[in-house]
Design a protein around this motif. Structure first.
Motif, PDB file in Angstrom:
ATOM      1  N   PRO A  22       0.837  -1.204   0.000  1.00  0.00           N
ATOM      2  CA  PRO A  22       0.000   0.000   0.000  1.00  0.00           C
ATOM      3  C   PRO A  22       0.878   1.263   0.000  1.00  0.00           C
ATOM      4  O   PRO A  22       1.957   1.286   0.602  1.00  0.00           O
ATOM      5  N   MET A  23       0.414   2.297  -0.675  1.00  0.00           N
ATOM      6  CA  MET A  23       1.181   3.535  -0.788  1.00  0.00           C
ATOM      7  C   MET A  23       1.494   4.117   0.589  1.00  0.00           C
ATOM      8  O   MET A  23       2.587   4.639   0.810  1.00  0.00           O
ATOM      9  N   LYS A  24       0.556   4.009   1.505  1.00  0.00           N
ATOM     10  CA  LYS A  24       0.766   4.521   2.871  1.00  0.00           C
ATOM     11  C   LYS A  24       1.946   3.806   3.539  1.00  0.00           C
ATOM     12  O   LYS A  24       2.792   4.431   4.167  1.00  0.00           O
ATOM     13  N   ARG A  29       7.828   3.685   5.004  1.00  0.00           N
ATOM     14  CA  ARG A  29       9.133   3.024   4.957  1.00  0.00           C
ATOM     15  C   ARG A  29      10.220   3.912   4.386  1.00  0.00           C
ATOM     16  O   ARG A  29      11.383   3.763   4.752  1.00  0.00           O
ATOM     17  N   ILE A  30       9.874   4.814   3.486  1.00  0.00           N
ATOM     18  CA  ILE A  30      10.917   5.673   2.906  1.00  0.00           C
ATOM     19  C   ILE A  30      10.981   7.047   3.561  1.00  0.00           C
ATOM     20  O   ILE A  30      11.847   7.848   3.246  1.00  0.00           O
ATOM     21  N   ALA A  36       3.679  12.705  -1.510  1.00  0.00           N
ATOM     22  CA  ALA A  36       5.010  12.828  -2.122  1.00  0.00           C
ATOM     23  C   ALA A  36       5.463  11.479  -2.698  1.00  0.00           C
ATOM     24  O   ALA A  36       6.058  11.429  -3.772  1.00  0.00           O
ATOM     25  N   THR A  37       5.158  10.418  -1.989  1.00  0.00           N
ATOM     26  CA  THR A  37       5.519   9.076  -2.464  1.00  0.00           C
ATOM     27  C   THR A  37       4.729   8.730  -3.716  1.00  0.00           C
ATOM     28  O   THR A  37       5.283   8.213  -4.692  1.00  0.00           O
TER      29      THR A  37
END
Length: 145
Positions: A22-24, A29-30, A36-37
């Motif tokens: 998932p994008m969240k 993690r980054i 922004a991700t």
């Protein structure tokens, strides 16, 4: 396209192992916001760095080894070889082919040891002149009809 920075490489590293993350979770993690991700991933897709997402299905933990045995016969026809191959349940398909080879034998065995044993049995048949083994590392395209 702009040069990839450390965060882009982090995104690619994570997505290459976990394409459905998932994008969240990826953002967490980054160390970036979700928006922004999402922007970075969209840019990586648009620029062609990310060309797609797929499920790379392996042998599904069945512990099976697939291989092709490339057989050259001393003479043809060699019915005895086909009879011998038919006796082994691990032999999935035998194809007679033109060219330098005579037979392509597709096998599926539980272990490399069993592959070696089966290979040795086939290679020592009097009609077999040469046998080369190719172990399948993965199937990139596998159409079942």
């Amino acid at each position: 396209m702009k040069e990839l920075d450390a965060r882009d490489r982090d995104i690619l590293g994570i997505l290459s192992k976990e394409a459905r993350i998932p994008m969240k979770a990826l953002a967490a993690r980054i160390g970036l916001s979700r928006s922004a991700t999402t922007e970075r991933v969209a840019m990586l897709e648009k620029s062609g760095v990310i060309r797609g997402y797929r499920a790379d299905i392996g042998q599904m933990d069945q512990g099976l080894v697939s291989a092709f045995l490339m057989v050259t016969l001393a003479r043809t026809p060699a019915i005895g070889v086909l009879d011998q191959l038919a006796r082994h349940s691990e032999v999935r398909r035998v194809s007679s082919v033109s060219g330098q080879l005579d037979l392509i034998v597709e096998v599926e065995v539980p272990s490399i040891d069993r592959l070696n044993t089966l290979r040795d049995v086939i290679a020592t048949h009097p009609s077999v002149d040469d046998l080369t083994t190719l172990i399948v590392l993965r199937r990139d395209i596998d159409r079942v009809e």
